[in-house]
Design an enzyme around this catalytic site. Structure first.
Site, PDB file in Angstrom:
ATOM      1  N   GLN A 103       0.823  -1.199   0.000  1.00 46.62           N
ATOM      2  CA  GLN A 103       0.000   0.000   0.000  1.00 46.62           C
ATOM      3  C   GLN A 103       0.865   1.261   0.000  1.00 46.62           C
ATOM      4  O   GLN A 103       0.338   2.369  -0.072  1.00 46.62           O
ATOM      5  CB  GLN A 103      -0.912  -0.008   1.231  1.00 46.62           C
ATOM      6  CG  GLN A 103      -1.881  -1.184   1.271  1.00 46.62           C
ATOM      7  CD  GLN A 103      -2.608  -1.282   2.596  1.00 46.62           C
ATOM      8  OE1 GLN A 103      -2.111  -1.839   3.561  1.00 46.62           O
ATOM      9  NE2 GLN A 103      -3.807  -0.736   2.641  1.00 46.62           N
ATOM     10  N   ASP A 106       6.391   4.623  -1.770  1.00 49.90           N
ATOM     11  CA  ASP A 106       7.765   5.140  -1.655  1.00 49.90           C
ATOM     12  C   ASP A 106       8.803   4.360  -2.430  1.00 49.90           C
ATOM     13  O   ASP A 106       9.964   4.766  -2.505  1.00 49.90           O
ATOM     14  CB  ASP A 106       8.175   5.210  -0.176  1.00 49.90           C
ATOM     15  CG  ASP A 106       7.895   3.907   0.576  1.00 49.90           C
ATOM     16  OD1 ASP A 106       8.174   2.825   0.028  1.00 49.90           O
ATOM     17  OD2 ASP A 106       7.385   3.978   1.711  1.00 49.90           O
ATOM     18  N   HIS A 121      -1.111   1.352  -4.718  1.00 50.86           N
ATOM     19  CA  HIS A 121      -1.502   2.766  -4.799  1.00 50.86           C
ATOM     20  C   HIS A 121      -0.570   3.596  -5.679  1.00 50.86           C
ATOM     21  O   HIS A 121      -0.629   4.824  -5.642  1.00 50.86           O
ATOM     22  CB  HIS A 121      -1.568   3.363  -3.392  1.00 50.86           C
ATOM     23  CG  HIS A 121      -2.613   2.728  -2.533  1.00 50.86           C
ATOM     24  ND1 HIS A 121      -2.580   2.750  -1.151  1.00 50.86           N
ATOM     25  CD2 HIS A 121      -3.731   2.029  -2.866  1.00 50.86           C
ATOM     26  CE1 HIS A 121      -3.641   2.097  -0.676  1.00 50.86           C
ATOM     27  NE2 HIS A 121      -4.345   1.661  -1.694  1.00 50.86           N
ATOM     28  N   CYS A 129      -0.106  13.703 -16.215  1.00 50.73           N
ATOM     29  CA  CYS A 129      -1.041  14.740 -16.638  1.00 50.73           C
ATOM     30  C   CYS A 129      -2.431  14.132 -16.752  1.00 50.73           C
ATOM     31  O   CYS A 129      -2.615  13.120 -17.447  1.00 50.73           O
ATOM     32  CB  CYS A 129      -0.619  15.344 -17.982  1.00 50.73           C
ATOM     33  SG  CYS A 129      -1.849  16.511 -18.641  1.00 50.73           S
TER      34      CYS A 129
END
Length: 288
Positions: A103, A106, A121, A129
């Site tokens: 989840q 990093d 995630h 964009c």
């Protein structure tokens, strides 16, 4: 921080995972020992994360997000894997762990050497964009943010030195209100669209292909090991429901309660950087 709770708890965990393929569901607790704060740990401060609809609808929400992210990026991007990440990478290399559904955003599992990682995630290392779909490095966008806000960057550095800027979860930072004024957010250089970090915000759906990847990995395990997650968010908790449905035993290593404690076959309350290396030593040592 707590140490490993009791020897019987660790032995119960070892008995559960030894000799069985394990899939790991990793949460923010994996990264707190790398200096990245989490939302719900014992030391977490109450805060409201940005909502997807707010970010897309209002310039004020985007200014708030990107100003705070610009302030927190240097520290976040310099974080390095800790003993928990390295232990999971060792367990995968040794064949005990099939992969990690994380989840976290990093990238520290990959940096530690884990190969089969589904970043549920997304990753803060990229931006997207929302108009034309162009994807680029977050480091490049950081340079554009600072170039567009030179006076802000100087003031932010001064306030950081005085302790007014504090790290927050997911590369964010708590800023005084004055540092949100007149902050400019660059648009997409290709189409002028809204730039968003390439992660799933609260209120946003996880992409279907990524969910499918996660389910495929889940299917390779005979044990689901929850590492450092309270399981508050449904995108992670869904794997608990499927494990219960399929009769897959659940093991947990975490500090504090989780929403699967009552159904766990084993739980160790402790720092992941303590527990997971001991688990890796025991499991891989028995295999050799």
């Amino acid at each position: 921080m707590l140490a490993v709770s009791t020897a019987p708890d660790l032995e119960c965990l070892l008995d559960l995972v030894r000799g069985r393929p394990v899939v790991v569901l990793a949460g923010a607790g994996c990264s707190t020992e790398s200096g990245i704060p989490d939302y719900r740990g014992p030391d977490a401060r109450p805060r409201a994360p940005v909502q997807f609809q707010d970010f897309m609808r209002t310039e004020a929400a985007r200014v708030r997000y990107w100003a705070r992210s610009a302030a927190g990026w240097a520290r976040f991007s310099s974080a390095r894997p800790n003993d928990a990440h390295r232990a999971l990478a060792r367990l995968e290399a040794g064949g005990a762990v099939r992969g990690i559904i994380t989840q976290n955003v990093d990238g520290l599992h990959g940096a530690a050497g884990s190969r089969n990682v589904v970043e549920l995630h997304g990753s803060l290392s990229a931006v997207r964009c929302m108009g034309c779909g162009a994807v680029g490095p977050r480091d490049d966008f950081q340079r554009r943010l600072l170039a567009a806000n030179r006076e802000w960057a100087g003031e932010m550095a001064v306030r950081a030195e005085s302790g007014e800027v504090r790290s927050a979860p997911d590369g964010d930072a708590d800023l005084p209100a004055a540092l949100l004024e007149a902050f400019r957010v660059p648009a997409c250089e290709r189409c002028g669209g809204v730039i968003k970090p390439d992660v799933v915000f609260f209120g946003e759906n996880v992409p279907a292909d990524r969910v499918e990847q996660a389910w495929n990995l889940f299917g390779e395990g005979e044990v689901l090991l929850v590492a450092g997650s309270s399981l508050t968010v449904y995108s992670g908790r869904r794997f608990i429901y499927r494990a219960q449905q399929d009769g897959v035993p659940i093991a947990i290593v975490n500090i504090g309660p989780t929403r699967a404690d009552e159904v766990a076959a084993a739980k160790v309350e402790g720092r992941l950087g303590d527990v997971l290396p001991r688990l890796a030593d025991a499991v891989l040592g028995r295999q050799e």
